[in-house]
Design a protein around this motif. Sequence first.
Motif, PDB file in Angstrom:
ATOM      1  N   ALA A  15      -2.534 -12.817  -5.406  1.00  0.00           N
ATOM      2  CA  ALA A  15      -2.480 -13.916  -4.800  1.00  0.00           C
ATOM      3  C   ALA A  15      -1.408 -13.952  -3.459  1.00  0.00           C
ATOM      4  N   THR A  16      -0.509 -13.017  -3.711  1.00  0.00           N
ATOM      5  CA  THR A  16       0.334 -12.915  -2.391  1.00  0.00           C
ATOM      6  C   THR A  16      -0.263 -12.008  -1.424  1.00  0.00           C
ATOM      7  N   TYR A  17      -1.025 -10.986  -1.498  1.00  0.00           N
ATOM      8  CA  TYR A  17      -1.778 -10.239  -0.538  1.00  0.00           C
ATOM      9  C   TYR A  17      -2.810 -11.103   0.010  1.00  0.00           C
ATOM     10  N   CYS A  18      -3.634 -11.895  -0.675  1.00  0.00           N
ATOM     11  CA  CYS A  18      -4.484 -12.945  -0.308  1.00  0.00           C
ATOM     12  C   CYS A  18      -3.893 -13.585   0.792  1.00  0.00           C
ATOM     13  N   MET A  19      -2.770 -14.128   0.671  1.00  0.00           N
ATOM     14  CA  MET A  19      -1.898 -15.207   1.644  1.00  0.00           C
ATOM     15  C   MET A  19      -1.386 -14.494   2.799  1.00  0.00           C
ATOM     16  N   PHE A  20      -1.304 -13.165   2.805  1.00  0.00           N
ATOM     17  CA  PHE A  20      -0.726 -12.264   4.184  1.00  0.00           C
ATOM     18  C   PHE A  20      -1.309 -12.896   5.137  1.00  0.00           C
ATOM     19  N   THR A  21      -0.612 -12.884   6.271  1.00  0.00           N
ATOM     20  CA  THR A  21      -1.311 -12.976   7.643  1.00  0.00           C
ATOM     21  C   THR A  21      -1.533 -11.649   8.064  1.00  0.00           C
ATOM     22  N   LYS A  22      -1.977 -11.302   9.271  1.00  0.00           N
ATOM     23  CA  LYS A  22      -2.581 -10.023   9.710  1.00  0.00           C
ATOM     24  C   LYS A  22      -1.010  -9.269   9.934  1.00  0.00           C
ATOM     25  N   ASP A  23      -0.058  -9.927  10.457  1.00  0.00           N
ATOM     26  CA  ASP A  23       1.052  -9.156  10.701  1.00  0.00           C
ATOM     27  C   ASP A  23       1.943  -8.952   9.529  1.00  0.00           C
ATOM     28  N   GLU A  24       1.765  -9.788   8.446  1.00  0.00           N
ATOM     29  CA  GLU A  24       2.272  -9.387   7.252  1.00  0.00           C
ATOM     30  C   GLU A  24       1.511  -8.187   6.680  1.00  0.00           C
ATOM     31  N   ILE A  25       0.277  -8.077   6.669  1.00  0.00           N
ATOM     32  CA  ILE A  25      -0.415  -6.939   6.262  1.00  0.00           C
ATOM     33  C   ILE A  25       0.130  -5.740   7.051  1.00  0.00           C
ATOM     34  N   LEU A  26       0.301  -5.798   8.251  1.00  0.00           N
ATOM     35  CA  LEU A  26       0.780  -4.763   8.995  1.00  0.00           C
ATOM     36  C   LEU A  26       1.916  -4.473   8.575  1.00  0.00           C
ATOM     37  N   ARG A  27       2.989  -5.062   8.380  1.00  0.00           N
ATOM     38  CA  ARG A  27       4.335  -4.975   8.121  1.00  0.00           C
ATOM     39  C   ARG A  27       4.199  -4.129   6.364  1.00  0.00           C
ATOM     40  N   PHE A  28       3.384  -4.666   5.624  1.00  0.00           N
ATOM     41  CA  PHE A  28       3.137  -4.186   4.498  1.00  0.00           C
ATOM     42  C   PHE A  28       2.815  -2.509   4.437  1.00  0.00           C
ATOM     43  N   CYS A  29       1.858  -2.613   5.241  1.00  0.00           N
ATOM     44  CA  CYS A  29       1.409  -0.870   5.442  1.00  0.00           C
ATOM     45  C   CYS A  29       2.530  -0.132   6.088  1.00  0.00           C
ATOM     46  N   PHE A  30       2.890  -0.557   7.109  1.00  0.00           N
ATOM     47  CA  PHE A  30       4.337   0.148   7.637  1.00  0.00           C
ATOM     48  C   PHE A  30       5.165   0.499   6.549  1.00  0.00           C
ATOM     49  N   GLU A  31       5.682  -0.450   5.845  1.00  0.00           N
ATOM     50  CA  GLU A  31       6.851  -0.252   4.698  1.00  0.00           C
ATOM     51  C   GLU A  31       6.273   0.813   3.521  1.00  0.00           C
ATOM     52  N   CYS A  32       4.944   0.774   3.285  1.00  0.00           N
ATOM     53  CA  CYS A  32       4.350   1.631   2.582  1.00  0.00           C
ATOM     54  C   CYS A  32       4.511   3.236   2.796  1.00  0.00           C
ATOM     55  N   PHE A  33       4.301   3.397   4.221  1.00  0.00           N
ATOM     56  CA  PHE A  33       4.315   4.631   4.555  1.00  0.00           C
ATOM     57  C   PHE A  33       5.878   4.878   4.976  1.00  0.00           C
ATOM     58  N   ASP A  34       6.648   4.234   5.023  1.00  0.00           N
ATOM     59  CA  ASP A  34       8.252   4.563   5.723  1.00  0.00           C
ATOM     60  C   ASP A  34       8.938   4.618   4.297  1.00  0.00           C
ATOM     61  N   VAL A  35       8.739   5.566   3.585  1.00  0.00           N
ATOM     62  CA  VAL A  35       9.251   6.048   2.313  1.00  0.00           C
ATOM     63  C   VAL A  35      10.508   5.801   1.957  1.00  0.00           C
ATOM     64  N   ASP A  36      11.350   6.434   2.794  1.00  0.00           N
ATOM     65  CA  ASP A  36      12.642   6.575   2.944  1.00  0.00           C
ATOM     66  C   ASP A  36      13.472   5.438   3.275  1.00  0.00           C
ATOM     67  N   LYS A  37      12.610   4.235   3.863  1.00  0.00           N
ATOM     68  CA  LYS A  37      13.168   3.066   4.009  1.00  0.00           C
ATOM     69  C   LYS A  37      14.302   3.028   5.480  1.00  0.00           C
ATOM     70  N   SER A  38      13.771   4.061   6.382  1.00  0.00           N
ATOM     71  CA  SER A  38      14.519   4.125   7.304  1.00  0.00           C
ATOM     72  C   SER A  38      14.450   3.081   8.845  1.00  0.00           C
ATOM     73  N   GLY A  39      13.368   2.439   8.371  1.00  0.00           N
ATOM     74  CA  GLY A  39      12.570   1.581   9.352  1.00  0.00           C
ATOM     75  C   GLY A  39      11.959   2.325  10.531  1.00  0.00           C
ATOM     76  N   THR A  40      11.765   3.575  10.335  1.00  0.00           N
ATOM     77  CA  THR A  40      10.767   4.345  11.001  1.00  0.00           C
ATOM     78  C   THR A  40      10.006   5.343  10.240  1.00  0.00           C
ATOM     79  N   ILE A  41       8.597   5.762  10.904  1.00  0.00           N
ATOM     80  CA  ILE A  41       7.908   6.735   9.976  1.00  0.00           C
ATOM     81  C   ILE A  41       8.218   8.024  10.852  1.00  0.00           C
ATOM     82  N   ASP A  42       8.517   9.092  10.060  1.00  0.00           N
ATOM     83  CA  ASP A  42       8.876  10.333  10.732  1.00  0.00           C
ATOM     84  C   ASP A  42       7.921  11.277  10.510  1.00  0.00           C
ATOM     85  N   GLU A  43       7.784  12.387  11.013  1.00  0.00           N
ATOM     86  CA  GLU A  43       6.563  13.407  10.861  1.00  0.00           C
ATOM     87  C   GLU A  43       5.950  13.457   9.465  1.00  0.00           C
TER      88      GLU A  43
END
Length: 117
Positions: A15-43
């Motif tokens: 239900a949460t994923y279904c209600m996400f906006t486009k920006d929230e999906i983008l943020r979710f994807c970013f946070e999934c790959f930002d494994v160390d939670k640094s706010g950036t994606i490293d190499e």
Amino acid sequence: GSGTIEFDEYVRVMATYCMFTKDEILRFCFECFDVDKSGTIDEKEFVELCKCINNASPAFPSNFKKALEEFDVNEDGLIDYQEFGQIDARYPLVLFPAFRLQDVMQRNSLGESAWLG
């Protein structure tokens, strides 16, 4: 956690994923790959992103550094959320599966009109 997903947990996540906006999906994807939670994606995280998106067979297997440089607008060697958004803007098919997942979940649960209406 128990290591398993209970039905009520599944329903909340869906239900949460279904209600996400486009920006929230983008943020979710970013946070999934930002494994160390640094706010950036490293190499290393970028390599994992590329493998995941391309089913473990990246389009530029030996050229991750060059690809990272293309997306790294401020040239700090990292991809921040704004740069990640530019990846989506320039190459919308890169993150298309995340948006497609939402469409499929909406259609196959309550129907698209229930989520969008």
